[in-house]
Design a protein around this motif. Sequence first.
Motif, PDB file in Angstrom:
ATOM      1  N   SER A   1       0.750  -1.342  -0.214  1.00 28.00           N
ATOM      2  CA  SER A   1       0.226  -0.055  -0.112  1.00 28.00           C
ATOM      3  C   SER A   1       0.850   1.522  -0.058  1.00 28.00           C
ATOM      4  O   SER A   1       1.327   1.797  -0.560  1.00 28.00           O
ATOM      5  CB  SER A   1      -0.894   0.064   1.978  1.00 28.00           C
ATOM      6  N   ARG A   2       2.059   1.491   0.414  1.00 28.39           N
ATOM      7  CA  ARG A   2       3.127   2.340   0.774  1.00 28.39           C
ATOM      8  C   ARG A   2       3.385   3.041  -0.475  1.00 28.39           C
ATOM      9  O   ARG A   2       3.939   3.900  -0.786  1.00 28.39           O
ATOM     10  CB  ARG A   2       3.806   1.905   1.746  1.00 28.39           C
ATOM     11  N   ALA A   3       3.506   1.649  -1.356  1.00 29.02           N
ATOM     12  CA  ALA A   3       4.828   1.566  -2.932  1.00 29.02           C
ATOM     13  C   ALA A   3       3.398   2.035  -3.221  1.00 29.02           C
ATOM     14  O   ALA A   3       4.016   2.776  -4.379  1.00 29.02           O
ATOM     15  CB  ALA A   3       5.664   0.261  -2.719  1.00 29.02           C
ATOM     16  N   THR A   4       2.047   1.538  -3.417  1.00 33.16           N
ATOM     17  CA  THR A   4       1.310   2.325  -4.485  1.00 33.16           C
ATOM     18  C   THR A   4       1.074   4.081  -4.416  1.00 33.16           C
ATOM     19  O   THR A   4       1.210   4.454  -5.460  1.00 33.16           O
ATOM     20  CB  THR A   4       0.267   1.524  -4.138  1.00 33.16           C
ATOM     21  N   LYS A   5       1.725   3.986  -3.174  1.00 32.58           N
ATOM     22  CA  LYS A   5       1.075   5.515  -2.781  1.00 32.58           C
ATOM     23  C   LYS A   5       2.168   6.265  -3.339  1.00 32.58           C
ATOM     24  O   LYS A   5       1.575   7.266  -3.968  1.00 32.58           O
ATOM     25  CB  LYS A   5       0.525   6.036  -0.826  1.00 32.58           C
ATOM     26  N   ASN A   6       2.943   5.911  -2.693  1.00 34.76           N
ATOM     27  CA  ASN A   6       4.768   6.362  -3.789  1.00 34.76           C
ATOM     28  C   ASN A   6       4.550   6.544  -4.730  1.00 34.76           C
ATOM     29  O   ASN A   6       4.888   8.018  -5.776  1.00 34.76           O
ATOM     30  CB  ASN A   6       5.646   6.047  -2.884  1.00 34.76           C
ATOM     31  N   ILE A   7       4.216   5.934  -5.341  1.00 38.10           N
ATOM     32  CA  ILE A   7       3.993   5.700  -7.043  1.00 38.10           C
ATOM     33  C   ILE A   7       2.826   7.077  -7.752  1.00 38.10           C
ATOM     34  O   ILE A   7       3.020   7.218  -8.505  1.00 38.10           O
ATOM     35  CB  ILE A   7       3.919   4.040  -7.370  1.00 38.10           C
ATOM     36  N   LEU A   8       1.783   6.398  -6.855  1.00 38.09           N
ATOM     37  CA  LEU A   8       0.685   7.348  -7.514  1.00 38.09           C
ATOM     38  C   LEU A   8       1.322   8.643  -7.117  1.00 38.09           C
ATOM     39  O   LEU A   8       0.941   9.768  -7.796  1.00 38.09           O
ATOM     40  CB  LEU A   8      -0.869   7.053  -6.442  1.00 38.09           C
TER      41      LEU A   8
END
Length: 303
Positions: free
Chosen positions: A223-230
Amino acid sequence: MGEILLSQTVVGILGNFSLLYHYVFLFCMGNRMKSTDLILMHLIVANFLNLLCRGIPQTMVAWGWRYFLSDLGCKLVFYLHRVGRGMAIASICSLSVFQAVSISPGDSRCAWLKGRAHKHIVSMVYLSWGVSLLVNIVFLMYITGTKTDDNMTIVKTYGYCSSMRKNPAADVLHITLLSVPDALGLGLMLWASIYMLFVLYTHKQRMKHIQRTSVSCRASPESRATKNILLLVSTFVSFYTWSCICQIYMAMTYNPSPVLLHMAALAMGCFPAVSPFLLMSGRSTPYSLCFTCRRRRRKMVLP
């Protein structure tokens, strides 16, 4: 403008060099690189091309230099800058698509791609290099240092180089060739971002009862990696839109003013300068990985 462009170029080069150094350090320490790390290394190379081939020449123009590059130098500078710009789009697109596939549920249509995502995404990045190198060859024909042929007409002057055109039909073909890869990359990026937002929202709705019972519930690494990519994708789209607006004004203006040229260069250099710091601000950055590796080695050494 000279001070702003110089600060942007210097900060961007230092940030990308610092990020690249830590990736190389991790690789030399024997850590296995993930697919996202490989994509980010290609993004760093694209950032260097953008900063060196557009930021530095435009900064020299802002400080009063004029036509300091030869004809061959202008062709190479514009060509490498366009290649770097195309690869930045391809890298962000590959990163968002890979993360969208990675967090997709097991019963989704993208589930069959999870096991093959590494192979396909890495191949996609190298294919993007080939497409970008081939498509941007047109700049080698139309960019020159000074006007040397009376039969050729200068359409745009950039302070250190000029662009020549002979045939309006070739201009239309030129714009089409350059627009199709960008439009395809932005379309995939938009689809992946919307899909990731949908998956995160669905996951949040399912985990509401866990968050109520556990006060110290933390977001998962995915979830944290996805938010960083977004965050990275939204930043890229914002600066890309600003850059496109400047490019449209330049295309509509026969003789663009120096201020417009500086603003276009500033817009193109914002993402290469900001992106390494966005990546380092996340918890899955090379800095945190370095400290993790050191802690593991200390635990192995201590009795």
